[in-house]
Design a protein around this motif. Structure first.
Motif, PDB file in Angstrom:
ATOM      1  N   ARG A  31      -9.584  -2.022   4.416  1.00 12.51           N
ATOM      2  CA  ARG A  31     -10.608  -2.923   4.951  1.00 12.51           C
ATOM      3  C   ARG A  31     -11.686  -3.246   3.929  1.00 12.51           C
ATOM      4  NH1 ARG A  31     -11.921   0.098   8.639  1.00 12.51           N
ATOM      5  NH2 ARG A  31     -13.866   0.975   7.791  1.00 12.51           N
ATOM      6  N   GLU A  32     -12.094  -2.277   3.135  1.00 15.23           N
ATOM      7  CA  GLU A  32     -13.242  -2.452   2.254  1.00 15.23           C
ATOM      8  C   GLU A  32     -12.872  -2.871   0.835  1.00 15.23           C
ATOM      9  OE1 GLU A  32     -16.212  -2.380   3.386  1.00 15.23           O
ATOM     10  OE2 GLU A  32     -15.755  -1.592   5.384  1.00 15.23           O
ATOM     11  N   MET A  60       0.802  -1.219   0.000  1.00 15.97           N
ATOM     12  CA  MET A  60       0.000   0.000   0.000  1.00 15.97           C
ATOM     13  C   MET A  60       0.837   1.273   0.000  1.00 15.97           C
ATOM     14  SD  MET A  60      -3.195  -0.948  -0.073  1.00 15.97           S
ATOM     15  CE  MET A  60      -4.011   0.587   0.391  1.00 15.97           C
ATOM     16  N   SER A  61       2.117   1.180   0.358  1.00 13.23           N
ATOM     17  CA  SER A  61       2.944   2.374   0.493  1.00 13.23           C
ATOM     18  C   SER A  61       4.184   2.247  -0.379  1.00 13.23           C
ATOM     19  CB  SER A  61       3.341   2.577   1.965  1.00 13.23           C
ATOM     20  OG  SER A  61       4.252   3.643   2.090  1.00 13.23           O
ATOM     21  N   LYS A  62       4.395   3.214  -1.232  1.00 14.54           N
ATOM     22  CA  LYS A  62       5.610   3.219  -2.054  1.00 14.54           C
ATOM     23  C   LYS A  62       6.849   3.460  -1.212  1.00 14.54           C
ATOM     24  CE  LYS A  62       3.303   4.748  -6.290  1.00 14.54           C
ATOM     25  NZ  LYS A  62       3.257   5.780  -7.372  1.00 14.54           N
ATOM     26  N   LEU A  63       6.730   4.234  -0.134  1.00 16.57           N
ATOM     27  CA  LEU A  63       7.872   4.474   0.738  1.00 16.57           C
ATOM     28  C   LEU A  63       8.336   3.176   1.408  1.00 16.57           C
ATOM     29  CD1 LEU A  63       9.834   6.393   2.164  1.00 16.57           C
ATOM     30  CD2 LEU A  63       8.045   6.812   3.876  1.00 16.57           C
ATOM     31  N   MET A  64       7.381   2.390   1.925  1.00 18.02           N
ATOM     32  CA  MET A  64       7.743   1.114   2.539  1.00 18.02           C
ATOM     33  C   MET A  64       8.282   0.132   1.512  1.00 18.02           C
ATOM     34  SD  MET A  64       7.414   1.268   5.716  1.00 18.02           S
ATOM     35  CE  MET A  64       6.697   2.357   6.960  1.00 18.02           C
ATOM     36  N   ASP A  65       7.790   0.234   0.295  1.00 17.41           N
ATOM     37  CA  ASP A  65       8.325  -0.614  -0.777  1.00 17.41           C
ATOM     38  C   ASP A  65       9.803  -0.324  -1.005  1.00 17.41           C
ATOM     39  OD1 ASP A  65       8.626  -2.297  -2.917  1.00 17.41           O
ATOM     40  OD2 ASP A  65       7.515  -1.057  -4.330  1.00 17.41           O
ATOM     41  N   LEU A 121     -13.187   7.570   1.428  1.00 17.17           N
ATOM     42  CA  LEU A 121     -12.624   6.527   2.291  1.00 17.17           C
ATOM     43  C   LEU A 121     -11.180   6.856   2.633  1.00 17.17           C
ATOM     44  CD1 LEU A 121     -13.975   3.260   0.607  1.00 17.17           C
ATOM     45  CD2 LEU A 121     -14.912   4.484   2.566  1.00 17.17           C
ATOM     46  N   GLY A 122     -10.827   6.707   3.904  1.00 19.46           N
ATOM     47  CA  GLY A 122      -9.447   6.897   4.325  1.00 19.46           C
ATOM     48  C   GLY A 122      -8.606   5.674   4.025  1.00 19.46           C
ATOM     49  N   VAL A 154      -5.019  -5.554  -7.166  1.00 21.50           N
ATOM     50  CA  VAL A 154      -6.336  -4.912  -7.053  1.00 21.50           C
ATOM     51  C   VAL A 154      -6.449  -3.799  -8.100  1.00 21.50           C
ATOM     52  CG1 VAL A 154      -7.867  -3.617  -5.514  1.00 21.50           C
ATOM     53  CG2 VAL A 154      -6.491  -5.491  -4.612  1.00 21.50           C
ATOM     54  N   ASP A 155      -7.588  -3.691  -8.713  1.00 20.90           N
ATOM     55  CA  ASP A 155      -7.804  -2.681  -9.757  1.00 20.90           C
ATOM     56  C   ASP A 155      -7.614  -1.278  -9.170  1.00 20.90           C
ATOM     57  OD1 ASP A 155      -8.513  -1.242 -11.965  1.00 20.90           O
ATOM     58  OD2 ASP A 155     -10.473  -2.183 -12.229  1.00 20.90           O
ATOM     59  N   PRO A 156      -6.691  -0.481  -9.706  1.00 27.74           N
ATOM     60  CA  PRO A 156      -6.505   0.883  -9.183  1.00 27.74           C
ATOM     61  C   PRO A 156      -7.755   1.751  -9.290  1.00 27.74           C
ATOM     62  CG  PRO A 156      -4.671   0.246 -10.603  1.00 27.74           C
ATOM     63  CD  PRO A 156      -5.721  -0.795 -10.763  1.00 27.74           C
ATOM     64  N   LYS A 157      -8.631   1.446 -10.262  1.00 31.15           N
ATOM     65  CA  LYS A 157      -9.853   2.227 -10.389  1.00 31.15           C
ATOM     66  C   LYS A 157     -10.760   2.047  -9.174  1.00 31.15           C
ATOM     67  CE  LYS A 157      -9.832   2.087 -15.447  1.00 31.15           C
ATOM     68  NZ  LYS A 157     -10.570   1.671 -16.670  1.00 31.15           N
ATOM     69  N   LEU A 158     -10.727   0.856  -8.582  1.00 31.17           N
ATOM     70  CA  LEU A 158     -11.529   0.639  -7.374  1.00 31.17           C
ATOM     71  C   LEU A 158     -11.000   1.468  -6.210  1.00 31.17           C
ATOM     72  CD1 LEU A 158     -12.067  -3.232  -7.543  1.00 31.17           C
ATOM     73  CD2 LEU A 158     -13.683  -1.431  -8.139  1.00 31.17           C
ATOM     74  N   LEU A 159      -9.664   1.515  -6.076  1.00 34.04           N
ATOM     75  CA  LEU A 159      -9.089   2.348  -5.022  1.00 34.04           C
ATOM     76  C   LEU A 159      -9.388   3.821  -5.258  1.00 34.04           C
ATOM     77  CD1 LEU A 159      -5.617   0.559  -4.687  1.00 34.04           C
ATOM     78  CD2 LEU A 159      -7.605   0.311  -3.200  1.00 34.04           C
ATOM     79  N   GLN A 160      -9.291   4.250  -6.515  1.00 35.25           N
ATOM     80  CA  GLN A 160      -9.610   5.643  -6.831  1.00 35.25           C
ATOM     81  C   GLN A 160     -11.074   5.947  -6.560  1.00 35.25           C
ATOM     82  OE1 GLN A 160      -8.632   6.664 -10.837  1.00 35.25           O
ATOM     83  NE2 GLN A 160      -9.181   8.838 -10.615  1.00 35.25           N
TER      84      GLN A 160
END
Length: 304
Positions: A213-214, A132-137, A206-207, A193-199
């Protein structure tokens, strides 16, 4: 007015009436009545499919057991090489009567549960952070990939030198074998996961926690569960090595002690116990998959 048909004495309409109804009745398609001979076949089909689904996975093990029994009974297999199934059953009954078999099984299950829980939780947490995080990647993934290339079983002498021959080395080795399959599958599942769903989730306000979670967690769940199934097999393989090197109980210790006492029947018993434990773990994971992924079309049971 309603139309009445004129019938003769035998119940057959006269030629004039038949001629009048020829044009209208000819346009109507004739539908044959359902054949009653096909209904038993339709009932047998789903039943046969259900029997195949239940008994099919056990066909090969039962055939192997039958072949084993026949070859051992005919004297084609020496008892020192591969004892008969009844000899293995007798050895297990003797150990169960003294309570030693239960002690070894519970010791191995306890180590698997502790090591798997430690490795699974760590792999899930780091997998979500990296996915989820590019920094952690950037900070973690390269280092973890370097550690992944080291065979964790090669660390057995070093882990024993650090922690001795207690429970800590076995649990740590199981956790190391469990961690990387779950970590890699978690990262792969989240990135799939489809980036469009996250967008779309962000557009609805949503935070980060709600997105995980969702959207991210349900979308990555099939891949995560595949990693869990694979890691359970690796955990049992790791425990075999750990218990044969430094242990005072467990299934691996039982096999090692039987080797020193030249008890081939107990060695085969230990192998069967490992196979049964792996089968039960896989069945449990499949049950969890069907429960959690009921919304996924690939995990739904076929309708009859």
């Amino acid at each position: 007015m309603p139309e009445h048909r004129v019938l003769t004495r035998d119940g057959v309409p006269p030629p004039s009436a038949r001629a009048e109804t020829t044009g209208s009745d000819a346009a109507r398609p004739t539908v044959a009545p359902p054949s009653s001979s096909r209904s038993p076949r339709r009932r047998i089909g789903p039943r046969l499919a259900a029997v195949v689904r239940v008994a099919g996975p056990w066909a090969v093990p039962l055939l192997a057991l039958l072949t084993w029994q026949l070859t051992a009974g005919a004297g084609l297999l020496s008892a020192s090489v591969l004892p008969a199934p009844e000899a293995v059953w007798r050895a297990g009954s003797d150990l169960a009567g003294t309570g030693e078999l239960q002690r070894h099984i519970f010791a191995s299950l306890r180590r698997i549960a502790q090591g798997f829980a430690l490795g699974a939780v760590t792999g899930l947490v780091l997998g979500f952070l990296v996915g989820m995080s590019k920094l952690m990647d950037v900070l973690l993934d390269r280092s973890l990939q370097m550690i992944r290339t080291i065979p964790h079983l090669a660390l057995v002498p070093l882990v024993i030198a650090w922690f001795g021959i207690g429970e800590e080395p076995k649990i740590l080795l199981v956790a190391l074998g469990t961690f990387f399959p779950i970590y890699l599958n978690t990262v792969t599942g989240i990135r799939g996961v489809d980036p469009k769903l996250l967008q779309l989730g962000r557009s609805y306000g949503l935070g980060r926690r709600a997105l995980v979670r969702e959207i991210a967690f349900p979308g990555a769940m099939p891949t995560i569960l595949s990693g869990i199934r694979y890691s359970l097999g690796v955990a049992w393989i790791t425990l075999v090595v750990a218990e044969t090197i430094s242990a005072g109980d467990g299934i691996g210790y039982l096999a090692q002690d039987a080797r020193q006492m030249l008890r081939t029947d107990q060695i085969v018993l230990a192998v069967i116990l490992y196979a049964a434990a792996g089968l039960l773990a896989d069945l449990l994971t499949r049950l969890i998959e069907r429960r959690i992924l009921r919304w996924h079309p690939n995990y739904q049971r076929p309708t009859r």
